[in-house]
Design a protein around this motif. Structure first.
Motif, short mmCIF file in Angstrom:
data_model
loop_
_atom_site.label_atom_id
_atom_site.label_comp_id
_atom_site.label_asym_id
_atom_site.label_seq_id
_atom_site.Cartn_x
_atom_site.Cartn_y
_atom_site.Cartn_z
N GLU A 1 0.82 -1.23 0.00
CA GLU A 1 0.00 0.00 0.00
C GLU A 1 0.84 1.26 0.00
O GLU A 1 0.40 2.32 -0.49
N VAL A 2 2.06 1.21 0.55
CA VAL A 2 2.88 2.42 0.68
C VAL A 2 3.21 3.07 -0.66
O VAL A 2 3.06 4.29 -0.83
N PRO A 3 3.67 2.31 -1.67
CA PRO A 3 3.93 2.96 -2.96
C PRO A 3 2.69 3.62 -3.55
O PRO A 3 2.78 4.72 -4.11
N PHE A 4 1.53 2.99 -3.41
CA PHE A 4 0.32 3.57 -4.00
C PHE A 4 -0.09 4.85 -3.28
O PHE A 4 -0.57 5.80 -3.92
N LEU A 5 0.08 4.91 -1.97
CA LEU A 5 -0.23 6.15 -1.26
C LEU A 5 0.76 7.25 -1.65
O LEU A 5 0.38 8.43 -1.76
N PHE A 6 2.02 6.88 -1.86
CA PHE A 6 3.01 7.85 -2.35
C PHE A 6 2.61 8.37 -3.73
O PHE A 6 2.68 9.57 -4.00
N PHE A 7 2.19 7.47 -4.63
CA PHE A 7 1.77 7.89 -5.96
C PHE A 7 0.56 8.83 -5.89
O PHE A 7 0.42 9.74 -6.71
N ALA A 8 -0.31 8.61 -4.90
CA ALA A 8 -1.48 9.48 -4.73
C ALA A 8 -1.05 10.90 -4.35
O ALA A 8 -1.60 11.89 -4.86
#
Length: 510
Positions: free
Chosen positions: A465-472
């Motif tokens: 989940e961390v990469p996707f929250l960063f991309f957000a």
């Protein structure tokens, strides 16, 4: 047989670009655009964007090949958890090197010859992979095809923008992205078919076909009129514009505007001139757009798409999900192509970043809150080895990661995919266009390499989940950047866009 070229009879609006456009000039410009015959222009663009088809084909080449090579009977060709990520990511290093060399090639050889030059490393790279006897040959082939992709990434958008007119430049500017997506889809289709009936090496052989076709077609296409004028070849530039616009159209005013713009920028950019806002502002905007484009996570998601779907246990098989996402990407880029010259660049960038923000946020929240027994997330497992994961019971809630990814790709393809390439070629000043476009490609692919290499360690250490929250978070920043820094270039000639950055008068872009 060459069309006859009439000496231009100039319709004077002002060689110094007065406040623009006046109503009379606007009417005359509309009449001129309606009179153009674009068949030859479209043919020239098609010949060039075959390089992007090859780029898209080569970029996703590891997707169907890695599973085969991980189970290869020969130890010399077998990929493991260390060599497989390099086989996927070393392409981006080659692309960065290609962008670096294009800083010189674009201005020395010209846009067309730079594209043609890319065919050599591309053909050699595919040949190495087709006849590979060891992992080093596979990696070298990936580097060479990546190098060719970096050259085409920097040269093709500039060539298209310089031969196109404002009436179709937005649509044609999206063609590189469309062809890259189409190349990826063809690779997925061939990969699924060829693995059933033929050896995986034939995928690399198939990559040679668009390369050879591109070379043959480009031999008959003209060079960019702007590049020819910058080399002092006025007669050749006039013949080139005549070929692209049609000998029975009144292309004289456009030729004089291009000639006047080139005359003002006859010298190469010097170190002192870099401090001029006319030079550094568009370069900074284009470079930051390429940086933010890659930080949004698109390369990571595309490279590890099947593995991400396997970790989230979507209902369909990962390879079918990947193909479905590819079709959505192609459809969205096609929508962007027909919308850019009507809706404008900025509105599509806003919509694109907004959709990417919501999609990444949804994906991150889903992975964080849905128990691992439902979403199939297994901690401390690399995505590369996910083919060996046990099958998990799935339910309809696992449609969420598929839909979120589809919307992310749709959002990216609507704006931050094609428009970033288009704006790079539109706003860069002519005297620095060759060098600056190469610099932008370097920024893009070094960022892509860094993210692709760090994606797996971050997932292993902190969760998917961390990469996707960063991309957000990056997508939210893209919205702010678009509103504060990106100019609207819809319907403006390259000369008008340069005049805007030179004078700062927004009347040029209204």
């Amino acid at each position: 047989m060459e069309p006859s070229v009439r000496e231009p009879l100039v319709r004077k609006t002002s060689s110094s670009y007065q406040t623009f456009p006046k109503s009379t000039v606007r009417r005359l410009d509309r009449e001129y655009l309606r009179s153009l015959h674009n068949k030859r222009l479209y043919l020239a663009v098609f010949a060039a964007v075959l390089g992007n088809f090859t780029f898209g084909f080569a970029l996703v080449y590891p997707s169907p090949v890695i599973p085969t090579l991980e189970a290869h009977p020969s130890p010399a060709l077998r990929l493991d958890q260390h060599t497989a990520p390099w086989f996927g990511s070393v392409f981006t290093l080659g692309a960065a090197a290609g962008g670096l060399s294009t800083m010189l090639l674009n201005d020395c050889l010209g846009r067309k010859l730079s594209i043609m030059f890319s065919a050599l490393p591309s053909a050699v790279g595919f040949a190495l992979m087709a006849g590979a006897q060891g992992v080093w040959m596979l990696l070298l082939g990936r580097v060479l095809t990546g190098y060719a992709g970096g050259v085409t990434s920097a040269a093709i958008p500039v060539y298209i923008s310089e031969i196109s007119h404002p009436g179709v430049r937005g649509m044609l500017g999206a063609c590189p992205q469309i062809m890259a997506v189409l190349g990826s889809l063809v690779l997925y289709a061939l990969g699924k078919y060829l693995r059933l009936v033929l050896d995986w090496r034939w995928l690399a052989v198939a990559g040679e076909v668009p390369v050879l076709t591109m070379i043959i077609l480009l031999c008959f296409m003209p060079n960019s009129p702007r590049f020819l004028l910058s080399q002092g070849k006025e007669k050749e530039a006039l013949r080139s514009l005549c070929w692209l616009r049609g000998s029975d159209t009144d292309y004289a005013q456009e030729y004089e505007q291009i000639k006047d713009s080139v005359r003002k920028q006859s010298r190469r950019v010097s170190c002192a001139e870099i401090k001029d806002p006319f030079i550094y502002k568009p370069i900074l905007i284009a470079g930051l757009m390429r940086f933010l484009q890659q930080l949004s996570g698109v390369t990571c998601i595309l490279v590890y798409l099947q593995s991400i779907f396997k970790k989230t246990s979507v209902i369909l098989k990962p390879e079918y999900d990947a193909a479905l996402v590819g079709l959505v990407r192609l459809f969205s880029v096609a929508i962007a192509a027909v919308s850019m010259d009507k809706a404008g660049r900025k509105i599509l960038l806003f919509v694109s970043a907004g959709v990417m923000l919501v999609s990444n946020l949804t994906m991150g929240i889903y992975i964080h809150f849905i128990p691992s027994s439902q979403n199939g997330t297994i901690a401390n497992k690399t995505l590369v080895s996910s083919d060996n994961l046990p099958a998990e019971t799935t339910n309809y809630i696992t449609l969420i990661p598929l839909l979120a990814t589809m919307f992310f790709i749709m959002g990216y393809a609507l704006g931050w995919g094609p428009i970033t390439w288009l704006l790079m070629s539109e706003i860069l000043p002519l005297k620095a266009r060759g060098v600056a476009s190469g610099l932008c490609v370097i920024v893009s692919w070094l960022t892509a390499f860094t993210l692709t290499q760090s994606f797996l360690p971050v997932v292993n250490a902190f969760g998917l989940e961390v990469p996707f929250l960063f991309f957000a978070v990056i997508s939210a920043g893209n919205i702010l950047f678009t509103g504060c820094c990106v100019p609207e270039t819809k319907g403006r000639s390259l000369e008008q866009i340069e005049a805007f950055f030179r004078t700062g008068r927004r009347s040029f872009l209204r």
